[in-house]
Enzyme design. Sequence first.
Site, PDB file in Angstrom:
ATOM      1  N   HIS A   1       0.845  -1.188   0.000  1.00 34.53           N
ATOM      2  CA  HIS A   1       0.000   0.000   0.000  1.00 34.53           C
ATOM      3  C   HIS A   1       0.882   1.239   0.000  1.00 34.53           C
ATOM      4  O   HIS A   1       1.714   1.444   0.887  1.00 34.53           O
ATOM      5  CB  HIS A   1      -0.936  -0.010   1.209  1.00 34.53           C
TER       6      HIS A   1
ATOM      7  N   GLU B   1       1.653   3.732   3.107  1.00 39.18           N
ATOM      8  CA  GLU B   1       2.124   3.197   4.382  1.00 39.18           C
ATOM      9  C   GLU B   1       3.650   3.281   4.427  1.00 39.18           C
ATOM     10  O   GLU B   1       4.373   2.279   4.393  1.00 39.18           O
ATOM     11  CB  GLU B   1       1.566   1.772   4.546  1.00 39.18           C
TER      12      GLU B   1
ATOM     13  N   ARG C   1      -3.379   4.790  -2.038  1.00 30.66           N
ATOM     14  CA  ARG C   1      -3.233   3.426  -1.483  1.00 30.66           C
ATOM     15  C   ARG C   1      -2.883   2.391  -2.553  1.00 30.66           C
ATOM     16  O   ARG C   1      -2.091   1.480  -2.331  1.00 30.66           O
ATOM     17  CB  ARG C   1      -4.568   3.040  -0.831  1.00 30.66           C
TER      18      ARG C   1
ATOM     19  N   HIS D   1       2.699  -3.706   6.650  1.00 31.43           N
ATOM     20  CA  HIS D   1       1.733  -2.658   6.345  1.00 31.43           C
ATOM     21  C   HIS D   1       1.684  -1.683   7.520  1.00 31.43           C
ATOM     22  O   HIS D   1       2.388  -1.836   8.513  1.00 31.43           O
ATOM     23  CB  HIS D   1       0.338  -3.267   6.168  1.00 31.43           C
TER      24      HIS D   1
ATOM     25  N   GLU E   1       0.896  -5.129  10.783  1.00 31.98           N
ATOM     26  CA  GLU E   1       0.473  -3.728  10.712  1.00 31.98           C
ATOM     27  C   GLU E   1       1.301  -2.951  11.724  1.00 31.98           C
ATOM     28  O   GLU E   1       1.156  -3.110  12.928  1.00 31.98           O
ATOM     29  CB  GLU E   1      -1.024  -3.588  11.051  1.00 31.98           C
TER      30      GLU E   1
END
Length: 482
Positions: free
Chosen positions: A245, A248, A300, A371, A445
């Site tokens: 993405h 990020e 994104r 991410h 994440e």
Amino acid sequence: MGSRAHAVVLLLLAVVAVPSIALIKELEPGQVWPERGSVKQPSDLIQNVTDTTEDAVPAESELEDAPPEEVLITKAADLTKNDVQKVDYSGAQVWKVPTDKTGVKNIISRLRRRNLLSTWGGNQTYIDVLVKSNAITNVTRIMKRENITYHVVIDDLQKRIDEENPPLDQNELELQDRRGHRMTWKQYHRLADIHGFMDYLAKTYPSIVSVQSIGKSFEGRDLKMLRISNGKAGNKAVFIDGGIHAREWISPATVTYFINQFAENFDVESEDIKNIDWYFVPVLNPDGYEYTHMADRLWRKNRKPGVVGRACYGTDLNRNFGYRWGGKGASNNPCSEIYRGSRAFSEPETKAVSNFIKNIASNFTAYLTYHSYGQYLLYPWGYDNVVPPDYEQLNLVGNNIAQAIQQTGGSQYSVGSSSGLLYPAAGGSDDWAKAQGIKYTYTIELSDTGKYGFILPTSYIEPVARENLAGLRVLANVVHKG
Ligand code: 0X9
Ligand code: ZN
């Protein structure tokens, strides 16, 4: 910022030619997995976090319902020009909205369909939404009327963006020139610096480091992969990617930190690290990444145009992988932030990862994809509320990784299946990797938990990368010894 740009704010919202060896087994699609036991079960929320009814149900008619082409959108070639008009987020806000109250998720979905807000992050209990400046009055009124509580997390998004990535000071710039590459972990770098750094390491440490391109992005950029290996036969292999993405930014920064640590200190590294073949693709979505630097900080997807004749660009690469492609939490609308693409692996970036992993004679034991944000260690499945047969092991190793992270830097990471902790979303790289038989598959994440979200200040890079390196060492130990 012009009204067109405002409209944009509203709308946008992974070669070695060796024959394949049967080390990687396909799991049975459609198999019914056991109940998950101790793993947190999802509530009814799910798709509303990154989804709307419109996005969740991949009905053909959606294409007709796609938003009008009020759009921009700065094309690839424009990025080389100095006059790229950047998307301006002045006055836009990020709100945290608890979703425990009945109906909240539906109202948020409706507001999203009306392009009054877009989704940033969230889980079973809250959603972070971006409200553009000219919608604030309207959305505030609706929230009041509907008795929905929220709090403003970021009150001027453009200000945060402007402050996020200051230029390096003179000392750092001089150091850069002497070092032979421009990469630091004090700033978020452009793709050229990241690729230059990878090439530098291959040139400096040719006995352990090699760089190759596993393919080209839609706009023709290299999908550069760096391999670190002591060359011993029988090593297990780990594949790590970042930057699926575009927005990020902490992800490529963290993955390059790992690369730097292993390559620069290989002789004194642990036996676990030295006896694994490491494959790193720090920026799997280079077109999107460059686009976030030049045109829209919050982009994104990749940058392939959608349906011909429509102005919407980009496929969500994390909805384009070929396991259970097109299922829940993925959209067939090219204007959606979670557009799945025209078919599984329709995008050159995802196809390159698939080709590489399937064709290389390596014994991949782990696949990690970095991410942001939220601080989660997520294991499959992501496509629905089911878990693989070995989820207890994935959960245990995940908890051990989380513990190492916390002991090193203090950050708390939640561990669970991605559909259970977040929301179902089909077509993710993690599900595909797991379906290839790669045992330890995690989506990580990174920080933070929402204070800055995607716009994480550069002072966070080193601490986040350092604590995650400690987590990676735990995984390396499991892979090496296991
Ligand atoms: O939604 C995603 O693609 C990931 N979250 S993010 O905020 N970085 O966009 C989570 C993906 C989890 N994995 C799957 N759903 N397969
Ligand atoms: Zn992501």
